[in-house]
Enzyme design. Structure first.
Site, PDB file in Angstrom:
ATOM      1  N   CYS B  35       0.815  -1.224   0.000  1.00 50.56           N
ATOM      2  CA  CYS B  35       0.000   0.000   0.000  1.00 50.56           C
ATOM      3  C   CYS B  35       0.844   1.268   0.000  1.00 50.56           C
ATOM      4  O   CYS B  35       0.303   2.373  -0.013  1.00 50.56           O
ATOM      5  CB  CYS B  35      -1.072   0.014   1.080  1.00 50.56           C
ATOM      6  SG  CYS B  35      -0.635  -0.643   2.637  1.00 50.56           S
ATOM      7  N   ASP B  37       3.226   2.594   2.149  1.00 50.38           N
ATOM      8  CA  ASP B  37       3.679   3.341   3.319  1.00 50.38           C
ATOM      9  C   ASP B  37       4.429   2.412   4.258  1.00 50.38           C
ATOM     10  O   ASP B  37       3.901   1.380   4.663  1.00 50.38           O
ATOM     11  CB  ASP B  37       2.479   3.906   4.099  1.00 50.38           C
ATOM     12  CG  ASP B  37       1.759   5.000   3.332  1.00 50.38           C
ATOM     13  OD1 ASP B  37       2.430   5.970   2.940  1.00 50.38           O
ATOM     14  OD2 ASP B  37       0.539   4.880   3.134  1.00 50.38           O
ATOM     15  N   CYS B  61       3.718   8.681   1.331  1.00 50.56           N
ATOM     16  CA  CYS B  61       3.179   9.917   0.779  1.00 50.56           C
ATOM     17  C   CYS B  61       3.361  11.073   1.760  1.00 50.56           C
ATOM     18  O   CYS B  61       3.912  10.911   2.854  1.00 50.56           O
ATOM     19  CB  CYS B  61       1.706   9.722   0.459  1.00 50.56           C
ATOM     20  SG  CYS B  61       0.736   9.392   1.931  1.00 50.56           S
ATOM     21  N   CYS B 105      -5.148   4.949   5.281  1.00 54.61           N
ATOM     22  CA  CYS B 105      -3.977   4.260   4.727  1.00 54.61           C
ATOM     23  C   CYS B 105      -2.631   4.823   5.163  1.00 54.61           C
ATOM     24  O   CYS B 105      -1.657   4.093   5.185  1.00 54.61           O
ATOM     25  CB  CYS B 105      -4.070   4.182   3.208  1.00 54.61           C
ATOM     26  SG  CYS B 105      -3.896   5.747   2.376  1.00 54.61           S
TER      27      CYS B 105
END
Lengths: 386, 139
Positions: B35, B37, B61, B105
């Site tokens: 995902c 991270d 991110c 997330c």
């Protein structure tokens, strides 16, 4: 601060000559093309002329051009329209794993309606293999839909070969040429397609207007019902201002296309070379068989959204196939289909050049990117574990 | 993604306590590459069970980097029990909010801190070695 736009695959600015062509039609020649009076007749004439021009550029006839609200609608009309018209003959559709969501999601929807869909894989360079298309054809295949150029990697697909195959097997063939039109020559007979989608805002036209080319004799049912516009295939009062803008933009984009695209490609090659000189950066998509303005790279140990934000802080606009930018938990389906790892897909960066970019733009990006990459890598636990 | 507030952007631009720690007392890592991270937190614990020093390394991110930075600021000087009470929501609130899509997330920094504390306590009890930093969190 310098601002550098390198996201032309997302959208392009409207060309001033396109705006100039559109302007009088907002308030002077504003009539409904279906009206009998002079106001309506003026609009009708303008729409007819635009349709003729678009047809001529694509190598089609005017009645084969249906204006839509853009690429997504054109793709849906093509795919669902053929499925509706031919469901008595068969219920199998062939597409690829790297299509735009407008195609993929239309196919997924049809799967819920009793259709079977084959999603063809691609090779490591992001291209559909003709042998796979052949192997996927079944007696009940009614439609093949494969994009002309991929929106993420710019990789060109073997449309001519698939066109020949489709013809041999009497299967309707659609291509989503949204990324290709305006960047490379597109002729419907040369490609051998029955249906082709395009969208004006990808080639310096306005948003909200596109075309579905429908070869004479292709069976297709409309998705909407209403007035008789667009031969009843796309009823509703024509967006005549958009139509005029689209035709003008297509004319401009295809005038001296070779010269313009050669300039873009030269800048792209310089940008690509500079990016690949950064350690542990790899190119995604075929190195030569790709759109002239596209570079797509994976930058190891860093994540795409952080790259976008960092570049944006310095005025540079790009995009990425990371999950954060796709709005889902998974990164780009295109890059994963090419066999990239999740890490490589999250660290992907797409830079797409356009007509207004200069060598200074490229130098500026190549100057600011390496320090950004280094900063993010130094922050990354993956970089330290390597 | 383009709706980060100023505070988040400040932590993204100028993250606090970035780096690794050679003599960490506890290391915690959460997230996974699929995902996009991965957060790793290092803590140094003093005699009163307070977090004397803290560092982070994050692949992710803007929200992942900003929440990592924020959690290190919030945790520094706290006792381990105080730090264990903090959750991901508190970190997001201290950043004056995150875009809704990021709440799930990329908002895992408190989990990484908790993993580091767990790792410290397990070592203290002699159950585990520092190299067994908590395994990737899945969601």
């Amino acid at each position: 601060m310098r601002r550098v736009y390198l996201d032309h695959a997302a959208t392009t600015p409207v060309h001033p000559e396109v705006i100039a062509a559109m302007l009088p039609h907002f308030h002077n020649s504003f009539g409904n093309p279906s009206s009998i009076h002079s106001f309506g007749r003026e609009s009708r004439q303008a729409v007819d002329e635009a349709r003729e021009l678009v047809a001529k550029i694509l190598g089609a006839t005017a009645r084969e051009i249906v204006f839509t609200s853009g690429g997504t609608e054109a793709d849906n009309l093509a795919i669902q329209g053929v499925a509706l018209a031919k469901k008595g003959q068969g219920r199998h559709i062939i597409t690829s794993q790297i299509e735009h969501h407008a195609v993929l999601d239309a196919c997924k929807y049809l799967e819920t309606q009793g259709f079977a869909v084959t999603y063809l894989p691609v090779n490591a360079e992001g291209q559909v293999q003709i042998a796979d298309v052949l192997a996927a054809i079944r007696p009940d295949t009614i439609l093949i839909t494969i994009m002309h150029a991929n929106n993420e990697t710019g990789a060109l697909q073997p449309i001519r070969e698939i066109g020949r195959l489709a013809k041999e097997h009497k299967i309707t063939f659609h291509t989503d040429a949204v990324q290709a039109v305006g960047s490379i020559p597109v002729n419907v007979d040369d490609l051998g397609v029955d249906l082709l989608s395009l969208s004006a805002h990808k080639f310096y036209g306005p948003k909200g207007i596109g075309v579905l080319y429908i070869r004479n004799g292709t069976k297709l049912k409309p998705l909407y019902h209403g007035g008789g516009q667009e031969r009843k295939l796309r009823p509703g009062t024509e967006n005549h201002v958009g139509v005029i803008g689209l035709a003008k933009a297509l004319e401009l984009a295809t005038t001296e296309m070779d010269t313009k695209q050669a300039k873009i490609k030269a800048l792209r090659d310089k940008l690509m070379g500079g990016l690949l000189a950064i350690p542990e950066v790899k190119l995604n998509g075929h190195p030569e068989e790709r759109l002239p303005g596209n570079v797509n790279v994976s930058i190891r140990y860093v994540e795409g959204e952080s790259l976008i934000l960092s570049l944006d802080m310095q005025g540079v606009a790009v995009s990425s196939g990371s999950a954060c930018t796709s709005g889902s938990l998974d990164p780009s389906h295109v890059l994963l289909a090419m066999g990239l790892s999740h890490g490589e897909a999250h660290g992907s960066l797409r830079l797409t050049l356009g007509q207004d970019n200069t060598e200074e733009d490229v130098d500026y990006v190549l100057g600011i990117l390496p320090p950004i990459v280094l900063r993010l890598r130094q922050m990354s636990p993956l970089y330290h574990k390597r | 993604m383009n709706s980060y507030n100023e505070k988040v952007m400040d932590h993204f631009k100028n993250p606090r306590n970035v780096g690794s720690m050679d003599d960490a007392d506890g290391i915690g890592e959460v997230g996974n590459i699929s995902c996009g991270d991965i957060m790793r937190i290092y803590i140094k614990v003093d005699g009163e069970e307070r977090i004397a020093d803290i560092k982070f390394q994050t692949f992710g991110c803007g929200a992942a980097i900003a929440t990592s930075s924020m959690v290190t600021e919030m945790a520094k000087g706290k006792t381990l029990d105080e730090a264990l009470v903090m959750n991901n929501k508190d970190v997001a609130s201290s950043l004056e909010g995150l875009p809704p899509v990021k709440m799930h997330c990329s908002n895992l920094a408190a989990d990484a801190l908790h993993a580091a504390i767990k790792n410290y306590r397990e070592q203290k009890l002699g159950h585990k070695d520092i190299s067994d930093a908590a395994e990737a969190h899945t969601h």
